[in-house]
Design a protein around this motif. Structure first.
Motif, short mmCIF file in Angstrom:
data_model
loop_
_atom_site.label_atom_id
_atom_site.label_comp_id
_atom_site.label_asym_id
_atom_site.label_seq_id
_atom_site.Cartn_x
_atom_site.Cartn_y
_atom_site.Cartn_z
N SER A 141 -0.02 -3.68 4.91
CA SER A 141 -0.12 -2.48 4.35
C SER A 141 0.85 -1.46 4.78
O SER A 141 1.18 -1.42 5.99
N GLU A 142 1.61 -0.91 3.76
CA GLU A 142 2.61 -0.05 4.01
C GLU A 142 1.98 1.40 4.83
O GLU A 142 2.70 1.66 6.03
N ARG A 143 0.76 1.55 4.61
CA ARG A 143 0.28 2.85 5.57
C ARG A 143 -0.04 2.57 6.84
O ARG A 143 0.41 3.30 7.62
N ASP A 191 -0.42 -17.90 4.99
CA ASP A 191 -1.48 -16.88 4.82
C ASP A 191 -0.93 -15.64 3.83
O ASP A 191 -0.09 -15.16 4.36
N ARG A 192 -1.31 -15.78 2.71
CA ARG A 192 -0.50 -14.93 1.75
C ARG A 192 -0.44 -13.60 1.94
O ARG A 192 0.70 -12.86 2.08
N GLN A 193 -1.58 -12.76 2.83
CA GLN A 193 -1.46 -11.57 3.16
C GLN A 193 -2.59 -11.09 3.85
O GLN A 193 -3.73 -12.38 4.11
N GLY A 194 -2.70 -10.30 4.79
CA GLY A 194 -3.83 -9.94 5.52
C GLY A 194 -5.01 -9.25 4.51
O GLY A 194 -4.88 -9.14 3.31
N PHE A 226 -6.45 -1.91 -3.72
CA PHE A 226 -5.95 -2.76 -2.48
C PHE A 226 -6.60 -3.98 -2.36
O PHE A 226 -6.32 -4.89 -1.83
N LEU A 227 -7.35 -4.27 -3.44
CA LEU A 227 -7.93 -5.83 -3.82
C LEU A 227 -7.15 -6.67 -4.44
O LEU A 227 -7.47 -7.80 -4.63
N ARG A 228 -6.00 -6.11 -5.18
CA ARG A 228 -5.10 -7.04 -5.46
C ARG A 228 -4.13 -7.57 -4.51
O ARG A 228 -3.98 -7.25 -3.37
N TYR A 229 -3.13 -8.56 -4.97
CA TYR A 229 -2.24 -8.90 -3.92
C TYR A 229 -1.22 -7.94 -3.47
O TYR A 229 -1.11 -6.99 -4.56
#
Length: 491
Positions: free
Chosen positions: A169-171, A363-366, A160-163
């Motif tokens: 998050s799908e979950r 913002d690339r992702q959360g 989860f530390l990767r892009y």
């Protein structure tokens, strides 16, 4: 000869800093060179002279000069001394620092936010009657951090530390779909959900996908200020629709549609911000019918659905929308803890996919690990337990707050007891200056807003939202006692 400069004041050293003294001296000379105060071929003071001026060992100056030479800022001339490197380009000379000189802009740019209200920094406030935020002391942060740490230690948690996906998050998206189905009767798939950094990001993304230059969006005549500013920043024009005790006046909107083409309606049907009124069922159905007929989008901001005290809350517009006109925006931050920036947007698959692509530009992702931890909290029932526990506490605080307002502020404040939410819309008597009140309260250690956040070009009233949820019983008593004391000085 060396330039006669006030090196004692120009070379300032911090003996408690982690950087070595010779490094600080070196950096100070680099700054003098790049600012044009020292020019190419200028001679530097001798190591003995400079050491005496700034109160350091001579070896410190020698080390600093050696570093300047090694970096190419200076050159050593045998039997003459140390000089600024003659090969450096000549920098435009600047005057010596002057405390009386004001700042200036180094380049031309257009500041569209010159008149923006400063954000409220409640982290520095002690006792505060806020806008209507949750009590962060009630949030199960220890549980959340435990899940966060647990995930980070597991072998699959490192992944989860990767892009990851810019949609989130799908979950957590699966957890959100289950949560919306159980609480709102809203049945969607994870592909219809985008995880955002709070509801404000959802508003921004929706606005920039829906609006172009000159497009019109309808909002309440009283409205959430940052939503208005977002729509304008996206190029939109705002059409103001009256808001009464039953919410936005949809009949007025229908008449406006006869002469005005709109791209979207922004609405807070559940506890309108700022007035806390709820949109009636009749108006909800009519709004959906108008959206279908005129093919405009509805941005439904449902920031605090989870807090309703007296009756069951109305189902969101999104739950009864069978034409997919509604973009549904919600927030976990507003119900959990404001600084934990987790929200969601629900819409058609294509719209959500486009919103994820736009989000990726800013913002690339959360925080995937935090989103995964939240999903665990949803799935194990901790979030539901928190809502049920806090709802009981907030109802008690609302009742106490309203009882005191009714008994002690009868001549100064009028209000209606809100059915839900975390704040009370309070109208002050005309002779009370809210700016003075806010200032006087601040002098006594109480933060309270001055009402400017609720005003716009079409709406101004002597009123503000008073949040009760973040204060315990003792704090409510103290805050309102202080407020009562300062009101005479606010007239």
């Amino acid at each position: 000869m060396a330039q006669k400069l006030p090196y004692k004041s120009l070379v300032q050293l911090d003996r408690n800093a982690s950087a070595a003294l010779y490094v600080q001296v070196c950096n100070a000379f680099i700054a003098l060179i790049t600012k044009g105060i020292l020019q190419p071929s200028d001679m530097l003071p001798s190591s003995r002279t400079l050491a005496e001026l700034i109160g350091v060992n001579r070896n410190t100056i020698k080390l600093a000069y050696e570093e300047l030479v090694s970096q190419g800022w200076a050159e050593a001339v045998e039997r003459k001394g140390i000089f600024v490197n003659s090969k450096l380009p000549t920098a435009a000379s600047r005057p010596l620092p002057d405390a009386h000189l004001g700042p200036h802009e180094a380049f031309v740019w257009h500041n569209r936010f010159r008149n923006a209200l400063p954000s409220k920094d409640l982290q520095k406030a002690g006792l505060a009657i806020d806008d209507g935020f949750p009590d962060v002391r009630l949030a199960p942060i220890d549980h959340l951090m435990r899940e966060y740490r647990s995930l980070s230690r597991k072998f699959y948690g490192k992944n989860f530390l990767r892009y990851g996906s810019s949609a989130g998050s799908e979950r957590l998206r699966i957890s959100i779909t289950n949560y919306l189905s159980n609480t709102r009767g809203l049945t969607v798939s994870p592909e219809n959900v985008l995880i955002t950094k709070g509801s404000q990001m959802g508003i921004y993304l929706a606005a920039h996908l829906l609006l172009g230059a000159g497009d019109t969006i309808a909002t309440g005549i009283s409205n959430y200020l940052l939503a208005d500013e977002t729509f304008r920043e996206a190029g939109g024009n705002i059409l103001r629709i009256p808001v009464d005790a039953c919410g936005m006046d949809i009949d007025y909107l229908e008449k406006a549609l006869a002469t005005t083409s709109i791209k979207a309606v922004y609405i807070i049907p559940h506890h309108h911000l700022p007035t806390t009124v709820t949109l009636s069922s009749e108006r909800r159905l009519k709004l959906l019918d108008l959206a279908k007929t005129h093919r405009f989008a509805i941005i439904e901001d449902d920031y605090d659905f989870d807090f309703h005290y007296d009756n069951k809350p109305y189902l969101p517009l999104a739950s009864i929308d069978h034409n997919q006109n509604v973009i549904y925006i919600g927030s976990i931050s507003k119900t959990f803890a404001p600084a934990l920036r987790i929200g969601f947007m629900v819409g058609s698959t294509e719209f959500v996919r486009a919103a994820a692509s736009l989000r990726e530009l800013i913002d690339r992702q959360g925080d995937t690990l935090m989103e995964e931890a939240f999903s665990v909290m949803f799935d194990n029932g901790e979030v539901d337990r928190h809502f049920r526990k806090s709802l009981k506490i907030y109802k008690e605080r609302r009742d106490l707050f309203c009882d005191i307002l009714a008994s002690d502020f009868e001549e100064e404040i009028s209000f209606n007891v809100p059915e839900g939410g975390l704040g009370i819309w309070t109208t002050f008597s005309p002779d009370i200056n809210l700016h003075k009140m806010s200032h006087e309260a601040g002098r006594k250690g109480l933060y309270i807003d001055d009402g400017d956040f609720y005003k716009n070009e079409s709406y101004a009233t002597n009123a503000l939202r008073m949040g009760f949820a973040s204060l315990n019983e003792a704090e409510i008593l103290k805050a309102l006692k202080t407020l009562k004391e300062v009101l005479p000085n606010a007239r």
